[in-house]
Write a protein that holds these residues in place. Structure first.
Motif, PDB file in Angstrom:
ATOM      1  N   GLY A 107     -11.989  -5.716   5.235  1.00  0.00           N
ATOM      2  CA  GLY A 107     -11.639  -6.503   4.062  1.00  0.00           C
ATOM      3  C   GLY A 107     -10.385  -5.940   3.424  1.00  0.00           C
ATOM      4  N   VAL A 108      -9.474  -6.816   3.039  1.00  0.00           N
ATOM      5  CA  VAL A 108      -8.204  -6.389   2.443  1.00  0.00           C
ATOM      6  C   VAL A 108      -7.977  -7.115   1.132  1.00  0.00           C
ATOM      7  CG1 VAL A 108      -5.696  -6.256   2.724  1.00  0.00           C
ATOM      8  CG2 VAL A 108      -7.192  -5.903   4.697  1.00  0.00           C
ATOM      9  N   GLN A 109      -7.754  -6.344   0.085  1.00  0.00           N
ATOM     10  CA  GLN A 109      -7.462  -6.911  -1.227  1.00  0.00           C
ATOM     11  C   GLN A 109      -5.951  -7.042  -1.363  1.00  0.00           C
ATOM     12  OE1 GLN A 109      -9.946  -4.872  -3.903  1.00  0.00           O
ATOM     13  NE2 GLN A 109      -9.866  -6.419  -5.498  1.00  0.00           N
ATOM     14  N   ASN A 110      -5.507  -8.165  -1.867  1.00  0.00           N
ATOM     15  CA  ASN A 110      -4.083  -8.483  -1.919  1.00  0.00           C
ATOM     16  C   ASN A 110      -3.570  -8.421  -3.357  1.00  0.00           C
ATOM     17  OD1 ASN A 110      -1.513  -9.377  -1.460  1.00  0.00           O
ATOM     18  ND2 ASN A 110      -2.084 -11.368  -0.623  1.00  0.00           N
ATOM     19  N   PHE A 111      -2.768  -7.399  -3.662  1.00  0.00           N
ATOM     20  CA  PHE A 111      -2.260  -7.239  -5.022  1.00  0.00           C
ATOM     21  C   PHE A 111      -1.289  -8.355  -5.394  1.00  0.00           C
ATOM     22  CE2 PHE A 111       0.331  -5.359  -8.411  1.00  0.00           C
ATOM     23  CZ  PHE A 111      -0.674  -4.918  -9.267  1.00  0.00           C
TER      24      PHE A 111
ATOM     25  N   HIS B  37       5.370   4.230   0.222  1.00  0.00           N
ATOM     26  CA  HIS B  37       4.553   3.191   0.845  1.00  0.00           C
ATOM     27  C   HIS B  37       4.594   1.924  -0.007  1.00  0.00           C
ATOM     28  CE1 HIS B  37       3.260   6.451   3.320  1.00  0.00           C
ATOM     29  NE2 HIS B  37       2.260   5.789   3.864  1.00  0.00           N
ATOM     30  N   GLU B  38       5.250   0.887   0.513  1.00  0.00           N
ATOM     31  CA  GLU B  38       5.304  -0.384  -0.189  1.00  0.00           C
ATOM     32  C   GLU B  38       3.963  -1.109  -0.052  1.00  0.00           C
ATOM     33  OE1 GLU B  38       7.658  -1.432  -2.051  1.00  0.00           O
ATOM     34  OE2 GLU B  38       9.416  -0.270  -1.472  1.00  0.00           O
ATOM     35  N   ARG B  39       3.681  -1.990  -0.987  1.00  0.00           N
ATOM     36  CA  ARG B  39       2.446  -2.771  -0.930  1.00  0.00           C
ATOM     37  C   ARG B  39       2.551  -3.838   0.152  1.00  0.00           C
ATOM     38  NH1 ARG B  39       2.803  -3.409  -7.456  1.00  0.00           N
ATOM     39  NH2 ARG B  39       2.113  -1.285  -7.993  1.00  0.00           N
ATOM     40  N   ILE B  40       1.476  -4.049   0.877  1.00  0.00           N
ATOM     41  CA  ILE B  40       1.461  -5.077   1.924  1.00  0.00           C
ATOM     42  C   ILE B  40       0.209  -5.932   1.765  1.00  0.00           C
ATOM     43  CG2 ILE B  40       2.847  -3.762   3.556  1.00  0.00           C
ATOM     44  CD1 ILE B  40       0.323  -2.967   5.006  1.00  0.00           C
ATOM     45  N   GLY B  41       0.262  -7.140   2.315  1.00  0.00           N
ATOM     46  CA  GLY B  41      -0.839  -8.085   2.195  1.00  0.00           C
ATOM     47  C   GLY B  41      -1.761  -8.062   3.395  1.00  0.00           C
ATOM     48  N   PRO B  42      -2.770  -8.929   3.394  1.00  0.00           N
ATOM     49  CA  PRO B  42      -3.767  -8.934   4.470  1.00  0.00           C
ATOM     50  C   PRO B  42      -3.197  -9.163   5.869  1.00  0.00           C
ATOM     51  CG  PRO B  42      -4.545 -10.206   2.594  1.00  0.00           C
ATOM     52  CD  PRO B  42      -3.120  -9.866   2.308  1.00  0.00           C
ATOM     53  N   LYS B  43      -2.282 -10.104   6.024  1.00  0.00           N
ATOM     54  CA  LYS B  43      -1.769 -10.408   7.364  1.00  0.00           C
ATOM     55  C   LYS B  43      -1.113  -9.193   7.992  1.00  0.00           C
ATOM     56  CE  LYS B  43      -0.989 -15.301   6.323  1.00  0.00           C
ATOM     57  NZ  LYS B  43       0.024 -16.367   6.128  1.00  0.00           N
ATOM     58  N   GLU B  44      -0.262  -8.513   7.237  1.00  0.00           N
ATOM     59  CA  GLU B  44       0.406  -7.333   7.756  1.00  0.00           C
ATOM     60  C   GLU B  44      -0.584  -6.196   7.980  1.00  0.00           C
ATOM     61  OE1 GLU B  44       3.564  -5.004   9.161  1.00  0.00           O
ATOM     62  OE2 GLU B  44       3.312  -7.160   8.875  1.00  0.00           O
TER      63      GLU B  44
ATOM     64  N   TYR C 269     -19.513   2.643   5.673  1.00  0.00           N
ATOM     65  CA  TYR C 269     -18.692   1.892   4.723  1.00  0.00           C
ATOM     66  C   TYR C 269     -17.543   2.797   4.318  1.00  0.00           C
ATOM     67  CZ  TYR C 269     -17.210  -0.208   0.282  1.00  0.00           C
ATOM     68  OH  TYR C 269     -16.448  -0.736  -0.748  1.00  0.00           O
ATOM     69  N   VAL C 270     -16.345   2.456   4.777  1.00  0.00           N
ATOM     70  CA  VAL C 270     -15.168   3.297   4.570  1.00  0.00           C
ATOM     71  C   VAL C 270     -14.188   2.565   3.658  1.00  0.00           C
ATOM     72  CG1 VAL C 270     -13.232   4.494   5.673  1.00  0.00           C
ATOM     73  CG2 VAL C 270     -15.463   4.385   6.820  1.00  0.00           C
ATOM     74  N   VAL C 271     -13.691   3.257   2.653  1.00  0.00           N
ATOM     75  CA  VAL C 271     -12.752   2.665   1.704  1.00  0.00           C
ATOM     76  C   VAL C 271     -11.384   3.310   1.876  1.00  0.00           C
ATOM     77  CG1 VAL C 271     -12.243   2.199  -0.713  1.00  0.00           C
ATOM     78  CG2 VAL C 271     -14.617   2.268   0.059  1.00  0.00           C
ATOM     79  N   VAL C 272     -10.366   2.464   2.029  1.00  0.00           N
ATOM     80  CA  VAL C 272      -8.976   2.931   2.054  1.00  0.00           C
ATOM     81  C   VAL C 272      -8.347   2.466   0.746  1.00  0.00           C
ATOM     82  CG1 VAL C 272      -6.773   2.931   3.264  1.00  0.00           C
ATOM     83  CG2 VAL C 272      -8.911   2.725   4.559  1.00  0.00           C
ATOM     84  N   ILE C 273      -8.025   3.420  -0.115  1.00  0.00           N
ATOM     85  CA  ILE C 273      -7.526   3.104  -1.447  1.00  0.00           C
ATOM     86  C   ILE C 273      -6.001   3.039  -1.411  1.00  0.00           C
ATOM     87  CG2 ILE C 273      -7.627   3.755  -3.882  1.00  0.00           C
ATOM     88  CD1 ILE C 273     -10.021   5.550  -3.136  1.00  0.00           C
ATOM     89  N   THR C 274      -5.457   1.875  -1.758  1.00  0.00           N
ATOM     90  CA  THR C 274      -4.011   1.701  -1.730  1.00  0.00           C
ATOM     91  C   THR C 274      -3.498   1.473  -3.151  1.00  0.00           C
ATOM     92  OG1 THR C 274      -3.945  -0.719  -1.432  1.00  0.00           O
ATOM     93  CG2 THR C 274      -4.304   0.623   0.529  1.00  0.00           C
ATOM     94  N   ASP C 275      -2.192   1.458  -3.282  1.00  0.00           N
ATOM     95  CA  ASP C 275      -1.551   1.354  -4.596  1.00  0.00           C
ATOM     96  C   ASP C 275      -1.462  -0.100  -5.070  1.00  0.00           C
ATOM     97  OD1 ASP C 275       0.193   2.658  -6.730  1.00  0.00           O
ATOM     98  OD2 ASP C 275       1.550   1.107  -5.973  1.00  0.00           O
TER      99      ASP C 275
ATOM    100  N   LEU D 157      12.600  -1.987   7.468  1.00  0.00           N
ATOM    101  CA  LEU D 157      11.433  -1.623   6.661  1.00  0.00           C
ATOM    102  C   LEU D 157      10.148  -2.116   7.313  1.00  0.00           C
ATOM    103  CD1 LEU D 157      10.588  -0.309   3.950  1.00  0.00           C
ATOM    104  CD2 LEU D 157      10.718  -2.585   2.932  1.00  0.00           C
ATOM    105  N   VAL D 158      10.147  -3.339   7.810  1.00  0.00           N
ATOM    106  CA  VAL D 158       8.968  -3.893   8.472  1.00  0.00           C
ATOM    107  C   VAL D 158       8.644  -3.101   9.733  1.00  0.00           C
ATOM    108  CG1 VAL D 158       8.041  -5.914   9.671  1.00  0.00           C
ATOM    109  CG2 VAL D 158       9.286  -6.199   7.519  1.00  0.00           C
ATOM    110  N   ASP D 159       9.662  -2.756  10.518  1.00  0.00           N
ATOM    111  CA  ASP D 159       9.443  -1.984  11.738  1.00  0.00           C
ATOM    112  C   ASP D 159       8.891  -0.595  11.430  1.00  0.00           C
ATOM    113  OD1 ASP D 159      10.355  -4.094  13.222  1.00  0.00           O
ATOM    114  OD2 ASP D 159      12.389  -3.301  13.480  1.00  0.00           O
TER     115      ASP D 159
END
Length: 285
Positions: free
Chosen positions: A123-127, A52-59, A194-200, A39-41
């Motif tokens: 900038g990454v928001q972490n759910f 698409h699974e949720r991912i955090g800032p580091k990934e 200013y570009v926004v990428v909207i994730t779940d 899954l990570v690969d």
């Protein structure tokens, strides 16, 4: 003697400590079990159903910056628990738990690097951090990212993922909406993309502010996007909403987002877009 009893001595070396707890991950889309490494690969996208699974800032930073190279930017410190709020738990205890679980000081992280050769602040928001809720810390981090973009004369790319404003901070959390709006205006006045990428998922006050103020809005497939929940809307207007309402594809069809981009193509799409918006020379294929 059963076959299990015969082989049990040979398996005795496999202690609980040596068996990873996260060896398998259940897909929230199709319900199938995926081998975690696979899954990570696959960029945390289900290889069976493309969920698409949720991912955090580091990934996210690792995926989006060239060569996975970037510099994390410091986020300003804010007053913790200004209202001395407590529900089932103390607000301070919830913050400690979120930090221990994610390793991040707040639900919004910023970094600087290159995307397909173009310098950018991301900038990454972490759910995973209290549902990505927008409080003073998130507001200050968003502003710090915008100011870094202004200082570097670089585009600002923000990945949103939030359940809304952070109720433990009351009106102070809602004040982050106009504050973030001011910074998006400053970016526009400076001629910086200013570009926004909207994730779940992206909902509530985040949708009502900086998530919908971009020059370009990109959404990941299947992302839930909206202000109020579908049930609340149905009860208010007393009508049944269409299938897939508030999902990325439906909103794209109705003009609320500009494009829906698969995670595997997202970096290339962002690089191309930023190159056009900054008038950078086209990169050879």
């Amino acid at each position: 003697m059963s076959w299990l009893e015969r082989i049990r001595p040979a398996l005795s070396f496999l202690t609980k400590k040596e068996t990873p707890d996260n060896l398998w991950t259940k897909c929230r889309g199709c319900g199938q079990m995926n081998f975690h490494r696979e899954l990570v690969d696959n960029m945390n996208v289900c290889p069976r159903c493309d969920f698409h699974e949720r991912i955090g800032p580091k990934e996210r930073f690792r995926q989006i910056f060239d060569g996975g190279n970037y510099e994390r930017l410091a986020t300003p410190s804010v007053t913790e628990d200004p209202l001395k709020f407590r529900d089932q738990k103390k607000y301070t205890d919830r913050i400690k738990a979120a930090r221990a679980a994610t390793g991040d000081p707040e639900a919004f992280a910023i970094a600087e690097g290159r995307i397909e050769g173009t310098s950018a602040v991301v900038g990454v928001q972490n759910f995973a951090y209290m549902g990505g809720s927008m409080g003073m810390g998130v507001g200050e981090a968003f502003i710090a990212g915008a100011e870094a973009a202004l200082n570097s004369r670089a585009p600002y790319v923000v990945f949103t993922a939030a359940g809304g404003a952070r109720m433990q901070e009351g009106l102070l959390s809602l004040m982050q909406m106009p504050r973030a709006t001011v910074l998006t205006s400053l970016l526009r006045e400076a001629g910086l993309p200013y570009v926004v990428v909207i994730t779940d998922p992206t909902t509530g006050g985040v949708t009502a502010s900086y998530a919908m103020l971009g020059d370009v809005h990109i959404a990941e497939p299947g992302a839930l996007i909206g202000f109020a929940g579908q049930r609340v809307i149905e009860q208010t207007i007393r009508e049944k909403l269409p299938e897939g309402f508030q999902r990325a594809e439906y909103l794209h069809e109705h003009g609320m987002v500009d494009m829906v981009v698969h995670r595997k193509r997202l970096k290339a799409q962002l690089g191309s877009l930023l190159g056009v918006l900054t008038h950078a020379p086209a990169k050879a294929a």
